[in-house]
Enzyme design. Sequence first.
Site, PDB file in Angstrom:
ATOM      1  NE  ARG A  62      -3.018   0.313   3.213  1.00 26.70           N
ATOM      2  CZ  ARG A  62      -2.612   0.876   4.354  1.00 26.70           C
ATOM      3  NH1 ARG A  62      -2.355   2.172   4.411  1.00 26.70           N
ATOM      4  NH2 ARG A  62      -2.470   0.155   5.458  1.00 26.70           N
ATOM      5  CE1 TYR A 115     -14.996   9.708 -17.865  1.00 27.73           C
ATOM      6  CE2 TYR A 115     -14.480   9.805 -15.520  1.00 27.73           C
ATOM      7  CZ  TYR A 115     -14.850   9.079 -16.631  1.00 27.73           C
ATOM      8  OH  TYR A 115     -15.069   7.730 -16.527  1.00 27.73           O
ATOM      9  CG  ASP A 187      -8.477  14.020 -16.886  1.00 30.77           C
ATOM     10  OD1 ASP A 187      -7.695  13.441 -17.666  1.00 30.77           O
ATOM     11  OD2 ASP A 187      -9.514  13.493 -16.437  1.00 30.77           O
ATOM     12  CE  LYS A 212     -10.823   5.672 -19.975  1.00 32.10           C
ATOM     13  NZ  LYS A 212     -11.248   6.966 -19.452  1.00 32.10           N
TER      14      LYS A 212
HETATM   15  C1  LIG Z   1     -11.942   7.358 -18.173  1.00 34.73           C
HETATM   16  C2  LIG Z   1     -11.629   8.740 -17.748  1.00 34.73           C
HETATM   17  C3  LIG Z   1     -11.408   9.047 -16.410  1.00 34.73           C
HETATM   18  C4  LIG Z   1     -11.605   8.041 -15.305  1.00 34.73           C
HETATM   19  O1  LIG Z   1     -10.672   7.025 -15.342  1.00 34.73           O
HETATM   20  P1  LIG Z   1     -10.955   5.549 -14.786  1.00 34.73           P
HETATM   21  O2  LIG Z   1      -9.661   4.872 -15.019  1.00 34.73           O
HETATM   22  O3  LIG Z   1     -12.095   5.001 -15.572  1.00 34.73           O
HETATM   23  O4  LIG Z   1     -11.312   5.686 -13.348  1.00 34.73           O
HETATM   24  C5  LIG Z   1     -11.029  10.324 -16.097  1.00 34.73           C
HETATM   25  N1  LIG Z   1     -10.901  11.283 -17.028  1.00 34.73           N
HETATM   26  C6  LIG Z   1     -11.132  11.032 -18.326  1.00 34.73           C
HETATM   27  C7  LIG Z   1     -10.970  12.119 -19.309  1.00 34.73           C
HETATM   28  C8  LIG Z   1     -11.516   9.756 -18.731  1.00 34.73           C
HETATM   29  O5  LIG Z   1     -11.778   9.520 -20.007  1.00 34.73           O
END
Ligand SMILES: *Cc1c(COP(=O)(O)O)cnc(C)c1O
Length: 391
Positions: A62, A115, A187, A212
């Site tokens: 952790r 998001y 982000d 992603k």
């Molecule tokens: C998918 C996504 C997230 C969240 O990510 P997870 O791995 O699904 O928790 C955050 N920001 C954007 C732009 C995303 O496409």
Amino acid sequence: MSLEDRPDREAFDTICAHLAEDRLAYQGAVIPPIFQNSLFTYPDCKTRMEQWGAPGVYDYTRYSNPTTEIVEKKIAALEGGDRARCFGSGMAAISGAILSCVKTGDHIVCVDTVYGPTRVFLTEYLPKFQIETTFVPGGAPQEWSDASRANTRLFMMESPSSIVMRQQDLEAVAAIARERGIVTICDNSWASPYFQNPLKYGVDIVVHSATKYLAGHSDIVAGVAIGAEPRMHRMVEREGCLLGAVLDPFASWLLLRGLRTLSIRMERHDRTARAIAVRLSEHPAVERVFQPGRPDDPERHLTDRQLRGTSGLFSVLLRDSSRERIFRFVDALKYFGIGCSWGGFESLAIPITVPARHAGRPGDEPVWLVRLHIGLEDVEDLWADLEAALK
Ligand SMILES: *Cc1c(COP(=O)(O)O)cnc(C)c1O
């Protein structure tokens, strides 16, 4: 906007292949092992007392894990930050990063096209700590200063956003924030570190859904936050270790596998997506393509300054944007899976509604778009599929 603008282009690929790897420590193994263990033991009690917390000494997964640490060092270097922390999902990284910046009674300014689950976290979860959020279109830096209050602690950006691809002027917004003692988060999932590095413009914390592009194979859920010390040290100790949404070592190992091909995947996504977006924009059934760098890109100046590529994710507005028409189009696709998420090897399509203001349409009626993720398949096969489905 060109790949040649990247001064450290070779460094990027070399970081992916080599940084933080020590093959001789693992019998010469070209791929590091998965340290699939929760805890680490010590030869004696005194050693544990003396070495606990020192670099290269591991205690409990952790807190830190050697496999995860290789990934964290690479991603920190790719984004130009001191330190990265992996989380169990993109949302864990985002909620952890946000919580690391605010306390009860604070105020946040956030881009309107953020998001969806990030928005829900801000509007439905944080109010229990009397934390309020104001949403701004975000394209003009002035909107951020106008929306700030004496208790504003955080500017939350997502540039480009992941449905209508709106951008924010990272440098200008970060400068406004710094002047007022406000922290900035961006982000950066859409661009990946290959196409954009927000820290370079003065942003304090970059977050990714590593699910992603960073992982890129649609087989793990992961997140990461990157920034400077000592901010990251505090985030690791608190939101990392206390909230405890760590990335599993096996997922870290798969993420590491994804990073090895990040640049070549991004270049292919970019090339194919741009070719397809051009053809779609010329198709009579299509009203508009939402993709940075297109002639009608409302933030062309930011695309030119901040982005080195257009990634594989964009949205399409059909002239007949009724639900029935959109569903018929998506259902007719052969190579595009109908699914959320994106960033993997495979092409995806999903019907999605956005508020009219996000699509640049008047009125309050939500607008149906199709969001496409252009995968690594052959460009002509994908185009033939789209063209047939539009008929
Ligand atoms: C998918 C996504 C997230 C969240 O990510 P997870 O791995 O699904 O928790 C955050 N920001 C954007 C732009 C995303 O496409």
